[in-house]
Design an enzyme around this catalytic site. Structure first.
Site, PDB file in Angstrom:
ATOM      1  N   CYS A   1      22.851  45.264  55.706  1.00  0.00           N
ATOM      2  CA  CYS A   1      21.773  45.376  54.714  1.00  0.00           C
ATOM      3  C   CYS A   1      20.985  44.073  54.602  1.00  0.00           C
ATOM      4  CB  CYS A   1      22.405  45.770  53.375  1.00  0.00           C
ATOM      5  SG  CYS A   1      21.302  45.637  51.954  1.00  0.00           S
TER       6      CYS A   1
ATOM      7  N   CYS B   1      20.635  42.690  51.094  1.00  0.00           N
ATOM      8  CA  CYS B   1      21.947  42.169  50.668  1.00  0.00           C
ATOM      9  C   CYS B   1      22.143  40.750  51.199  1.00  0.00           C
ATOM     10  CB  CYS B   1      23.079  43.051  51.185  1.00  0.00           C
ATOM     11  SG  CYS B   1      23.063  44.749  50.585  1.00  0.00           S
TER      12      CYS B   1
END
Length: 126
Positions: A30, A33
């Site tokens: 991600c 993230c």
């Protein structure tokens, strides 16, 4: 203090601790993230009175599903076993600082009174 890693076996114990708990649900693939991780880590070093934890949703799919994580990153904040905040999306450094300030200011006696009133079907007392 740095962050800790949580899994389905350690999560319940972590929310029962006295200190507020901020959990970052993330995955290695991600991009947002990975961008948010240094912001989260920086705040973790500045607040010894809060536990900062991470849950890798790829490794802890059962935990993530059980908590209703549908997109990542997602932040959850627990205090005295109560979920105070849950939001998907990376926060800016300023937004995370503001969230931390708000978490510290919450009147948990009032929160517990409101929860008890809801469970009893009555309106909370002011």
């Amino acid at each position: 203090m740095s962050t800790i890693d949580l899994n389905k076996d350690t999560f319940q114990t972590a929310i029962q601790e006295d200190k507020p708990l901020i959990v970052d649900f993330w995955a290695p693939w991600c991009g947002p993230c990975r961008s948010f991780a240094p912001v989260f880590e920086q705040e973790a070093t500045e607040h010894d009175d809060i536990t900062f934890a991470k849950v890798n949703t790829e490794e802890e799919q059962e935990l993530a599903t059980g908590l209703g994580i549908r997109s990542i990153p997602t932040l959850m904040v627990f205090r005295e076993q109560v979920l105070l905040f849950s939001q998907a999306g990376a926060l800016s450094p300023a937004q995370l600082k503001e969230l931390i300030a708000q978490v510290k200011e919450v009147d948990m006696k009032q929160v517990h009174a409101e929860i008890a009133a809801q469970q009893d079907g009555a309106a909370p007392q002011q």
